[in-house]
Design an enzyme around this catalytic site. Structure first.
Site, mmCIF file in Angstrom:
data_model
loop_
_atom_site.group_PDB
_atom_site.id
_atom_site.type_symbol
_atom_site.label_atom_id
_atom_site.label_comp_id
_atom_site.label_asym_id
_atom_site.label_seq_id
_atom_site.Cartn_x
_atom_site.Cartn_y
_atom_site.Cartn_z
ATOM 1 N N LYS A 49 75.007 69.681 14.993
ATOM 2 C CA LYS A 49 73.679 69.222 15.417
ATOM 3 C C LYS A 49 72.735 70.414 15.514
ATOM 4 O O LYS A 49 71.593 70.369 15.061
ATOM 5 C CB LYS A 49 73.777 68.500 16.774
ATOM 6 C CG LYS A 49 74.451 67.133 16.670
ATOM 7 C CD LYS A 49 74.803 66.529 18.023
ATOM 8 C CE LYS A 49 75.572 65.220 17.825
ATOM 9 N NZ LYS A 49 76.068 64.614 19.059
ATOM 10 N N GLN A 93 76.526 65.359 25.277
ATOM 11 C CA GLN A 93 77.608 64.998 24.359
ATOM 12 C C GLN A 93 78.711 64.259 25.112
ATOM 13 O O GLN A 93 79.185 64.706 26.154
ATOM 14 C CB GLN A 93 78.166 66.273 23.689
ATOM 15 C CG GLN A 93 79.209 66.017 22.622
ATOM 16 C CD GLN A 93 78.660 65.300 21.379
ATOM 17 O OE1 GLN A 93 77.490 65.433 21.027
ATOM 18 N NE2 GLN A 93 79.505 64.514 20.735
ATOM 19 N N ASP A 116 69.327 59.634 22.582
ATOM 20 C CA ASP A 116 70.410 58.713 22.199
ATOM 21 C C ASP A 116 70.042 57.247 22.437
ATOM 22 O O ASP A 116 70.753 56.354 21.980
ATOM 23 C CB ASP A 116 71.660 58.998 23.049
ATOM 24 C CG ASP A 116 72.585 60.020 22.426
ATOM 25 O OD1 ASP A 116 72.792 59.979 21.205
ATOM 26 O OD2 ASP A 116 73.129 60.852 23.183
HETATM 27 N N1 GUN Z 1 79.816 61.234 21.100
HETATM 28 C C1 GUN Z 1 80.101 60.562 19.952
HETATM 29 N N2 GUN Z 1 78.989 60.013 19.438
HETATM 30 C C2 GUN Z 1 77.970 60.341 20.263
HETATM 31 C C3 GUN Z 1 76.564 60.063 20.250
HETATM 32 O O1 GUN Z 1 76.018 59.387 19.363
HETATM 33 N N3 GUN Z 1 75.857 60.598 21.286
HETATM 34 C C4 GUN Z 1 76.441 61.325 22.276
HETATM 35 N N4 GUN Z 1 75.651 61.769 23.244
HETATM 36 N N5 GUN Z 1 77.728 61.596 22.316
HETATM 37 C C5 GUN Z 1 78.486 61.106 21.308
#
Ligand code: GUN
Length: 280
Positions: A49, A93, A116
């Site tokens: 990311k 995360q 998100d």
């Molecule tokens: N862990 C796996 N997928 C995601 C996601 O889309 N967002 C977040 N914050 N954590 C994740």
């Protein structure tokens, strides 16, 4: 003929568009990613990311906390970031360690920085059929992939395997908004194969090889959200890709399908928040 849904190419196209868009402005959005502990998969995702953001002109800050961080410290940090006018978007995360109440942490993110779409405000608006500030990244990426290949959604039976807040639940609402008939299956569902065989669009988001060729209707669209390393260290998804390939009309690969789309949508959501709220 079966078509492979190429998420990687579409991701590159979307990122190029964002990069070109951002290059026209002096102001850049800033994405903060909070990573708690040493989960190896999470570390890889977070790194990805950060690298992607920087490549396209989004500032990115990664905050690392040790596994045993106190929940209150994490929440205090998020509250600071909420108030910080230089920060556009906050992502915590997942998964978080057991001793931390995931919902409490997510609820502390300002809905205007909730990249998100997981806070009660944004999630609630989605479920009420109203526009959230942004849509959750993975479901949004799946719909974008279907649209790119002009795969019709309206009136189709979409079967989702997996009921997580990250994928299954929000995706169900987004498909309903597009007038699909939606069934959600999960670990306690009886006769899973009987249901998946009725799917025009099958989405599996479980994380284990569970969907075989004999569970698919001929000509169905298959979207694989699962990702894990098998016993030989090979990255694979929920679908038995090799054998299912010829049964499906469209199929997403792992890697190179939904994963890249999630990253692209995270970047797109960051820019959307920036344009809606600036750095506030
Ligand atoms: N862990 C796996 N997928 C995601 C996601 O889309 N967002 C977040 N914050 N954590 C994740």
């Amino acid at each position: 003929m079966t078509v492979i849904l190429d998420g990687k190419s579409l991701k590159n196209k979307i990122l190029e568009e964002i990069k070109s868009h951002l290059s026209k402005s002096n102001n850049k959005p800033t994405l903060v990613v909070i990573l708690v502990g040493e989960n190896q998969a999470s570390k890889i995702y977070v790194n990805n990311k950060k690298k992607t953001a920087e490549n396209i002109g989004i500032n990115s800050i990664v905050i690392n906390y040790p596994e045993d961080i106190e929940e209150s410290i994490l929440i205090k940090k998020i509250e600071e970031l909420n108030e910080d006018r230089t920060i556009t978007a906050i992502l915590v995360q997942l998964p978080l360690p057991e001793h931390i109440d995931k919902n409490k942490v997510i609820n502390s993110i300002s809905p205007k920085k909730d990249v998100d779409g997981f806070t009660p405000y944004n999630f609630g608006r989605l479920f009420a059929g109203e526009e959230p500030y942004v849509y959750p990244c993975t479901p949004r990426g799946i719909i974008r992939l279907l649209d790119e290949y002009k795969i019709p959604i309206e009136g189709k039976h979409a079967v989702i395997v997996g009921r997580s807040n990250i994928v299954g639940k929000p995706l169900s609402q987004m498909l309903l908004n597009r007038n699909a008939t939606v069934t959600i299956c999960h670990s306690k569902t009886k006769n899973l194969a009987e249901i998946t065989k009725t799917a025009d669009i099958l989405i599996s988001a479980v994380g284990g090889k569970i969907i075989g060729k004999n569970m698919l209707k001929s000509g169905c669209v298959v979207i694989d959200v699962g990702i894990f390393k098998d016993e030989n260290g090979k990255t694979r998804g929920d679908i038995d890709f090799e054998n299912s390939f010829s049964v499906a009309s469209y199929i997403s690969p792992v890697p190179g399908g939904v994963g890249p789309m999630t990253i692209a949508m995270l970047m797109s959501n960051t820019v959307e928040l920036f344009e809606k709220f600036g750095n506030n």
